[in-house]
Design a protein around this motif. Structure first.
Motif, PDB file in Angstrom:
ATOM      1  N   ALA A  29       0.640  -1.179   0.058  1.00 43.87           N
ATOM      2  CA  ALA A  29      -0.068  -0.061  -0.057  1.00 43.87           C
ATOM      3  C   ALA A  29       0.952   1.281   0.096  1.00 43.87           C
ATOM      4  O   ALA A  29       0.670   2.293  -0.833  1.00 43.87           O
ATOM      5  N   LEU A  30       1.962   1.347   0.881  1.00 40.94           N
ATOM      6  CA  LEU A  30       2.819   2.502   0.875  1.00 40.94           C
ATOM      7  C   LEU A  30       3.578   2.486  -0.454  1.00 40.94           C
ATOM      8  O   LEU A  30       3.649   3.814  -0.794  1.00 40.94           O
ATOM      9  N   LEU A  31       4.225   1.473  -1.112  1.00 38.27           N
ATOM     10  CA  LEU A  31       4.758   1.580  -2.188  1.00 38.27           C
ATOM     11  C   LEU A  31       3.835   2.057  -3.327  1.00 38.27           C
ATOM     12  O   LEU A  31       4.296   2.823  -4.230  1.00 38.27           O
ATOM     13  N   SER A  32       2.694   1.700  -3.337  1.00 38.47           N
ATOM     14  CA  SER A  32       1.885   2.000  -4.610  1.00 38.47           C
ATOM     15  C   SER A  32       1.502   3.850  -4.613  1.00 38.47           C
ATOM     16  O   SER A  32       1.453   4.222  -5.512  1.00 38.47           O
ATOM     17  N   TRP A  33       1.396   3.838  -3.245  1.00 34.79           N
ATOM     18  CA  TRP A  33       1.065   5.484  -3.094  1.00 34.79           C
ATOM     19  C   TRP A  33       2.342   6.091  -3.399  1.00 34.79           C
ATOM     20  O   TRP A  33       2.341   7.391  -4.234  1.00 34.79           O
ATOM     21  N   LEU A  34       3.480   5.870  -3.072  1.00 39.45           N
ATOM     22  CA  LEU A  34       4.568   6.682  -3.236  1.00 39.45           C
ATOM     23  C   LEU A  34       4.985   6.689  -4.759  1.00 39.45           C
ATOM     24  O   LEU A  34       5.834   7.595  -5.397  1.00 39.45           O
ATOM     25  N   LEU A  35       4.612   5.427  -5.675  1.00 38.92           N
ATOM     26  CA  LEU A  35       5.030   5.467  -6.935  1.00 38.92           C
ATOM     27  C   LEU A  35       3.964   6.093  -7.807  1.00 38.92           C
ATOM     28  O   LEU A  35       4.161   6.817  -8.782  1.00 38.92           O
ATOM     29  N   LEU A  36       2.546   5.992  -7.563  1.00 35.03           N
ATOM     30  CA  LEU A  36       1.577   6.941  -8.007  1.00 35.03           C
ATOM     31  C   LEU A  36       1.374   8.089  -7.949  1.00 35.03           C
ATOM     32  O   LEU A  36       1.069   9.016  -8.854  1.00 35.03           O
ATOM     33  N   HIS A  37       1.497   8.731  -6.851  1.00 30.39           N
ATOM     34  CA  HIS A  37       1.240   9.962  -6.156  1.00 30.39           C
ATOM     35  C   HIS A  37       2.002  11.037  -6.943  1.00 30.39           C
ATOM     36  O   HIS A  37       1.338  11.897  -7.597  1.00 30.39           O
ATOM     37  N   PHE A  39       3.251  10.977  -9.720  1.00 30.02           N
ATOM     38  CA  PHE A  39       2.927  10.860 -11.372  1.00 30.02           C
ATOM     39  C   PHE A  39       1.538  11.628 -11.455  1.00 30.02           C
ATOM     40  O   PHE A  39       1.396  12.473 -12.490  1.00 30.02           O
ATOM     41  N   ALA A  40       0.767  11.197 -10.461  1.00 31.44           N
ATOM     42  CA  ALA A  40      -0.728  11.804 -10.574  1.00 31.44           C
ATOM     43  C   ALA A  40      -0.746  13.400 -10.445  1.00 31.44           C
ATOM     44  O   ALA A  40      -1.670  14.027 -10.756  1.00 31.44           O
ATOM     45  N   SER A  41      -0.017  13.913  -9.370  1.00 31.79           N
ATOM     46  CA  SER A  41       0.002  14.989  -8.970  1.00 31.79           C
ATOM     47  C   SER A  41       0.835  16.146  -9.832  1.00 31.79           C
ATOM     48  O   SER A  41       0.859  17.397  -9.768  1.00 31.79           O
ATOM     49  N   SER A  42       1.680  15.588 -10.725  1.00 32.09           N
ATOM     50  CA  SER A  42       2.652  16.305 -11.780  1.00 32.09           C
ATOM     51  C   SER A  42       1.817  16.875 -12.680  1.00 32.09           C
ATOM     52  O   SER A  42       0.972  16.434 -13.313  1.00 32.09           O
ATOM     53  N   ALA A  43       2.091  18.182 -13.249  1.00 28.86           N
ATOM     54  CA  ALA A  43       1.378  18.935 -14.123  1.00 28.86           C
ATOM     55  C   ALA A  43       1.815  18.248 -15.538  1.00 28.86           C
ATOM     56  O   ALA A  43       3.101  18.004 -15.880  1.00 28.86           O
ATOM     57  N   LEU A  44       1.090  18.618 -16.478  1.00 27.14           N
ATOM     58  CA  LEU A  44       1.312  18.081 -17.947  1.00 27.14           C
ATOM     59  C   LEU A  44       2.378  19.158 -18.525  1.00 27.14           C
ATOM     60  O   LEU A  44       2.231  20.278 -18.476  1.00 27.14           O
ATOM     61  N   SER A  59      -2.375  12.302 -20.565  1.00 27.87           N
ATOM     62  CA  SER A  59      -3.447  12.801 -19.869  1.00 27.87           C
ATOM     63  C   SER A  59      -4.113  11.562 -19.420  1.00 27.87           C
ATOM     64  O   SER A  59      -4.634  11.717 -17.982  1.00 27.87           O
ATOM     65  N   LEU A  60      -4.416  10.699 -20.034  1.00 33.29           N
ATOM     66  CA  LEU A  60      -5.167   9.672 -19.509  1.00 33.29           C
ATOM     67  C   LEU A  60      -4.468   8.700 -18.473  1.00 33.29           C
ATOM     68  O   LEU A  60      -5.488   8.321 -17.473  1.00 33.29           O
ATOM     69  N   PHE A  61      -3.383   8.457 -18.613  1.00 32.19           N
ATOM     70  CA  PHE A  61      -2.704   7.751 -17.710  1.00 32.19           C
ATOM     71  C   PHE A  61      -2.679   8.463 -16.299  1.00 32.19           C
ATOM     72  O   PHE A  61      -2.680   7.742 -15.384  1.00 32.19           O
ATOM     73  N   ARG A  62      -2.602   9.743 -16.585  1.00 28.31           N
ATOM     74  CA  ARG A  62      -2.516  10.734 -15.241  1.00 28.31           C
ATOM     75  C   ARG A  62      -3.870  10.883 -14.633  1.00 28.31           C
ATOM     76  O   ARG A  62      -3.897  10.737 -13.389  1.00 28.31           O
ATOM     77  N   GLN A  63      -4.781  10.814 -15.416  1.00 26.89           N
ATOM     78  CA  GLN A  63      -6.201  10.475 -14.802  1.00 26.89           C
ATOM     79  C   GLN A  63      -6.477   9.105 -13.959  1.00 26.89           C
ATOM     80  O   GLN A  63      -7.053   8.928 -12.890  1.00 26.89           O
ATOM     81  N   LEU A  64      -5.823   8.077 -14.492  1.00 30.60           N
ATOM     82  CA  LEU A  64      -5.986   6.686 -14.033  1.00 30.60           C
ATOM     83  C   LEU A  64      -5.280   6.614 -12.758  1.00 30.60           C
ATOM     84  O   LEU A  64      -5.582   6.326 -11.771  1.00 30.60           O
ATOM     85  N   ALA A  65      -4.071   7.505 -12.774  1.00 29.22           N
ATOM     86  CA  ALA A  65      -3.226   7.349 -11.604  1.00 29.22           C
ATOM     87  C   ALA A  65      -3.912   8.220 -10.353  1.00 29.22           C
ATOM     88  O   ALA A  65      -3.653   7.763  -9.287  1.00 29.22           O
ATOM     89  N   ARG A  66      -4.469   9.217 -10.623  1.00 22.64           N
ATOM     90  CA  ARG A  66      -5.291  10.064  -9.906  1.00 22.64           C
ATOM     91  C   ARG A  66      -6.234   9.217  -9.010  1.00 22.64           C
ATOM     92  O   ARG A  66      -6.276   9.264  -7.711  1.00 22.64           O
ATOM     93  N   PHE A  67      -6.872   8.219  -9.598  1.00 23.75           N
ATOM     94  CA  PHE A  67      -7.901   7.184  -8.749  1.00 23.75           C
ATOM     95  C   PHE A  67      -6.920   6.169  -8.269  1.00 23.75           C
ATOM     96  O   PHE A  67      -7.344   5.746  -7.207  1.00 23.75           O
ATOM     97  N   ALA A  68      -6.003   5.570  -9.075  1.00 25.93           N
ATOM     98  CA  ALA A  68      -5.252   4.313  -8.584  1.00 25.93           C
ATOM     99  C   ALA A  68      -4.459   4.826  -7.292  1.00 25.93           C
ATOM    100  O   ALA A  68      -4.122   3.895  -6.578  1.00 25.93           O
ATOM    101  N   GLN A  69      -4.067   5.956  -7.237  1.00 19.42           N
ATOM    102  CA  GLN A  69      -3.300   6.326  -6.058  1.00 19.42           C
ATOM    103  C   GLN A  69      -3.952   6.005  -4.519  1.00 19.42           C
ATOM    104  O   GLN A  69      -3.339   6.028  -3.661  1.00 19.42           O
ATOM    105  N   TYR A  70      -5.292   6.182  -4.850  1.00 20.65           N
ATOM    106  CA  TYR A  70      -6.091   5.819  -3.538  1.00 20.65           C
ATOM    107  C   TYR A  70      -6.813   4.555  -3.620  1.00 20.65           C
ATOM    108  O   TYR A  70      -6.588   3.776  -2.400  1.00 20.65           O
ATOM    109  N   LEU A  71      -7.139   4.028  -4.598  1.00 23.90           N
ATOM    110  CA  LEU A  71      -7.794   2.661  -4.783  1.00 23.90           C
ATOM    111  C   LEU A  71      -6.881   1.490  -4.261  1.00 23.90           C
ATOM    112  O   LEU A  71      -7.250   0.371  -3.609  1.00 23.90           O
ATOM    113  N   LEU A  72      -5.567   1.539  -4.807  1.00 22.68           N
ATOM    114  CA  LEU A  72      -4.617   0.616  -4.632  1.00 22.68           C
ATOM    115  C   LEU A  72      -4.282   0.524  -3.198  1.00 22.68           C
ATOM    116  O   LEU A  72      -4.163  -0.534  -2.626  1.00 22.68           O
TER     117      LEU A  72
END
Length: 224
Positions: A29-37, A39-44, A59-72
């Protein structure tokens, strides 16, 4: 058909994660947050027209990462809590399960456990266990003890006998004398005949029967 296969794969993955130690899922859980957050919060990045197609994919991958950073992390934490709860329930069930009585435990005890019980009991009485002096085909043996510089023999070749008569005691006493031991102990899970008890009393042989062994079993369980 493909949907059924995906569902089965997801179920197998959950089972696999649930079998892992619960704290490993927290690490995931910690690793998935550290890896996804990050990328999800960086600007295009600002791109030209030629790079517009790649920007849409990014942009699509970033949108997915914004959800995955919490769901995973939430999923891993949920699996960890379920696994921890299951292990706690198992531990409570094992503790609440009534332990077998010393008599039943003694009767079902095999030779390695029986010998360990004897060694622990004699060590608690101040003896030093030197090992076995006679090995048999059934794995049983006599034990050799030492205390205050004196040697003692423990006769346990008839440990499974229901009723031990005097003949084995006569043979054992002759061996105690021939080896110059200070004394001897005869052990059986059953009982001794009256003649055997009289013989042992005259020659100061110590007898350990099933009743005494049950007390040793009870003491050993308290130590555990």
């Amino acid at each position: 058909m493909a949907r059924i296969q995906r569902t089965a794969l997801f179920s197998d993955l959950l089972i696999l994660l649930g079998r892992l130690p619960w704290w490993i899922n927290l690490v995931f859980a910690l690793l998935s947050w550290l890896l996804l957050h990050p990328f999800a919060s960086s600007a295009l990045p600002v791109l030209g027209r030629v790079e517009a197609g790649g920007a849409l994919t990014d942009s699509l991958f970033r949108q997915l990462a914004r959800f995955a950073q919490y769901l995973l992390p939430l999923g891993f934490c949920t699996v960890a809590l379920v696994a921890l709860g299951y292990r706690v329930a198992q531990h409570r069930q094992m503790r609440s399960r009534p332990a077998p009585a010393p008599a039943a435990l003694l009767q079902s005890m095999q030779w390695p456990a029986f010998r360990l019980l004897l060694e622990q009991a004699f060590r608690s009485k101040g003896y030093r266990v030197l090992g076995n002096t006679l090995a048999g085909a059934d794995g049983s043996c006599d034990l050799l003890l030492q205390q205050a510089g004196e040697r003692y023999l423990v006769h346990c070749r008839y440990w499974q006998a229901r009723r031990l008569k005097v003949a084995p005691l006569r043979e054992f006493f002759a061996r105690v004398v021939s080896e110059g031991a200070a004394g001897g102990v005869v052990v059986t899970k059953g009982e001794f005949s009256a003649e055997a008890r009289a013989f042992a009393a005259e020659r100061q042989l110590e007898l350990v029967d099933g009743t005494r062994l049950q007390r040793w079993v009870a003491v050993s369980r308290k130590r555990v």
